[in-house]
Design an enzyme around this catalytic site. Structure first.
Site, PDB file in Angstrom:
ATOM      1  CD1 TRP A 141      -2.964   1.467   0.746  1.00  0.00           C
ATOM      2  CD2 TRP A 141      -1.463   2.445   2.079  1.00  0.00           C
ATOM      3  NE1 TRP A 141      -3.437   2.724   1.073  1.00  0.00           N
ATOM      4  CE2 TRP A 141      -2.536   3.349   1.882  1.00  0.00           C
ATOM      5  CE3 TRP A 141      -0.393   2.842   2.891  1.00  0.00           C
ATOM      6  CZ2 TRP A 141      -2.565   4.607   2.470  1.00  0.00           C
ATOM      7  CZ3 TRP A 141      -0.419   4.107   3.472  1.00  0.00           C
ATOM      8  CH2 TRP A 141      -1.510   4.967   3.262  1.00  0.00           C
ATOM      9  CG  HIS A 142       3.274   2.534   3.282  1.00  0.00           C
ATOM     10  ND1 HIS A 142       2.720   1.557   4.102  1.00  0.00           N
ATOM     11  CD2 HIS A 142       3.155   3.695   3.976  1.00  0.00           C
ATOM     12  CE1 HIS A 142       2.307   2.125   5.228  1.00  0.00           C
ATOM     13  NE2 HIS A 142       2.553   3.407   5.181  1.00  0.00           N
ATOM     14  N   GLY A 143       3.699   1.794  -1.390  1.00  0.00           N
ATOM     15  CA  GLY A 143       4.333   2.142  -2.652  1.00  0.00           C
ATOM     16  C   GLY A 143       4.793   0.934  -3.438  1.00  0.00           C
ATOM     17  CG  PHE A 192       2.587   6.856   0.740  1.00  0.00           C
ATOM     18  CD1 PHE A 192       3.434   5.976   0.125  1.00  0.00           C
ATOM     19  CD2 PHE A 192       3.088   7.709   1.707  1.00  0.00           C
ATOM     20  CE1 PHE A 192       4.785   5.929   0.467  1.00  0.00           C
ATOM     21  CE2 PHE A 192       4.429   7.666   2.060  1.00  0.00           C
ATOM     22  CZ  PHE A 192       5.274   6.773   1.437  1.00  0.00           C
TER      23      PHE A 192
END
Length: 528
Positions: free
Chosen positions: A343-345, A528
């Site tokens: 999710w963060h990248g 994000f």
């Protein structure tokens, strides 16, 4: 549009507040329409083209929500609508965040032989996507109510949270816009919200942005850094990230409070945490809640059901066995944090960041379950200063992967942090002290004290007492909730009061902010 920009401070925010005051005289609908419209203006200011993406996402999700509600009596069709809605959300997220990164990776390893371009990541896409997925799931489970279109637009786009959170739950925000509420400006809330916002702006402009340059230079050239330089850069980044994210969270809550809206806390002095479990209860709190409710709990429930089918125990006693702990605690924890990393990248470094925290949390749970209380080792590790430092050390190691441009860069920086390139001193310190004491710079036990003579070192180290020992913003403002509160004894004198002294102090802070706000810098969580 950024909260720390002149356009927002001197144009957008006054217009929104004035419009809210006027619309409030005519009831709920004008207020909701005004805030929804101005939230769309806020989002479209940066790149108007992405406004079509946001509006399209809202229309698609609102349509799915209506279908989910319509087919309550036909579970198969309702489930199909839910799956379609979640899939469309994840599809858009995959396209913008992961597709081109994946194509570049496949091209780099020789699987594909084609030059691919890039796509600009829309601001806040993860936040408004996850918010809408949660609403669809809750609606299908009967835990949410359908909304009118304009109410739904405001729920998704309310500008204080739209770009970087907190991730809202419909049950928190929509009742505050219910019929029968007084929608006039309440000056006590405006005063409190403005104070909250200014304190957050101070953290961003006067602290985070001031120490960002050294952290940026460290991660831009991570190869060959000696131990002291590498650690100083990572500590600078840890403090920068802390005050940047804390500042944004304060500004978001303060802006909402100006309209008498209470957003959930998203940041609560995480570096005071004596364990990684508590760290995630204090850091990005709404993301932790989201991961728990919509990922960890369903996985854990599914694992327990499968164990019951196979005749295996699911009791707390069963988690004290190696097999039970591995399947019921370790597996869902690491899987959840693996997804949190994604999710963060896009990039292997983010996966490693997530898995590292999954391993940390698993070790933390194992310690709580299997440790022998009263032993010397347990007493040492659970002594708060030791546990806080140990937690902070683990968080810093994971933060290297979180910030680094690639896994290769992260590993090169970690090598320096563990002494692979010697002890050393930063180049600016060598330039200042080398001419006077050239030989002493390479004496190990003198290098660390000399490092403290560096202005950057003394600044970042001076901020750790603030992070570890002083009350945070919500505590100072008297808004702290829950068990983690550090307002005791003499710190009560720091409590906010709507009086001339506080107004004067905050006015002086605002003048300092405007003086240093020469370049508008984005927030670290915007990517994000």
């Amino acid at each position: 549009m950024l909260f720390n920009s002149p356009e927002f401070l001197f144009c957008y925010l006054p217009i929104v507040l004035a419009g809210f005051a006027v619309a409030g005289r005519f009831g709920r609908l004008p207020v909701v329409c005004w805030l929804a419209f101005m939230s769309l203006v806020f989002y479209g200011y940066w790149r108007p083209a992405f406004l079509f993406l946001l509006v399209g996402s809202i229309i698609v999700n609102f349509t799915c929500s209506r279908l989910i509600w319509k087919f309550q009596a036909r579970p198969a069709i309702q489930k199909a609508c839910l799956v379609a809605g979640v899939s469309l959300n994840l599809g858009a997220l995959f396209y913008y965040k992961y597709l081109f990164a994946l194509l570049h990776f496949l091209d780099g390893v020789g699987v594909l032989h084609h030059s691919f371009g890039n796509v600009i990541l829309p601001l806040g896409i993860s936040f408004f996507t996850f918010t809408q997925i949660a609403y669809l799931i809750d609606l299908a489970q009967g835990a949410a109510e359908p909304q009118s279109f304009i109410s739904y637009v405001l729920f998704v786009t309310f500008f204080p949270h739209l770009i970087a959170g907190p991730i809202l739950h419909h049950g928190e925000i929509m009742p505050q816009f219910a019929k029968g509420r007084d929608f006039s400006l309440k000056w006590n809330d405006v005063a409190l919200g403005l104070s909250w916002f200014i304190l957050g702006l101070c953290k961003k402009v006067l602290i985070a942005d001031r120490i960002a340059r050294f952290a940026d230079s460290t991660f831009a050239q991570p190869a060959g850094l000696p131990l002291l330089s590498a650690w100083l850069g990572v500590l600078n980044y840890a403090v920068q990230l802390y005050f940047d994210f804390s500042g944004y969270s304060d500004m978001a809550l303060g802006l909402a409070r100006m309209f008498s809206i209470e957003l959930p806390f998203n940041f609560n002095s995480p570096y005071k945490s004596p364990s990684v479990i508590e760290f995630w209860q204090r850091w990005h709190m709404t993301l932790s809640r989201y991961l728990t409710v919509y990922l960890y709990n369903p996985m854990s429930l599914s694992i327990s059901r499968r164990r019951l089918i196979k005749g295996k125990p699911t009791s707390r006693k069963a988690t004290r066995t190696l097999a039970g702990f591995s399947s019921m605690v370790a597996l869902p924890t690491i899987a959840t944090m693996f997804l949190a990393g994604i999710w963060h990248g896009a990039g292997l470094q983010f996966i490693i960041f997530g898995v590292l925290h999954g391993v940390y949390l698993t070790i933390n749970h194992a310690w709580r379950i299997f440790r022998r209380e009263g032993t010397v080792v347990a007493k040492i590790i659970e002594w708060r200063p030791v546990s806080v430092l140990l937690t902070f050390f683990a968080v810093c190691i994971a933060a290297v992967f979180f910030r680094a441009a690639s896994t290769h860069d992260a590993l090169r920086l970690l090598a320096g942090m563990f002494g692979a390139n010697g002890l050393g001193l930063p180049a600016p310190v060598i330039a200042k002290l080398g001419t006077a004491l050239p030989g002493l710079l390479h004496v190990p036990f003198l290098a660390a004290p000399m490092l403290l003579l560096s202005g950057k070192a003394s600044l970042v180290l001076a901020l750790f007492p603030v992070v570890w020992f002083l009350p945070n913003t919500q505590e100072i403002l008297g808004q702290a909730k829950g068990e983690h509160s550090d307002i005791t004894g003499f710190t009560k004198i720091a409590l906010w009061r709507p009086n001339l002294a506080w107004a004067t102090s905050l006015g002086m802070v605002m003048i300092a902010v405007l003086w240093y706000m020469t370049d508008t810098s984005s927030f670290l969580y915007f990517q994000f």
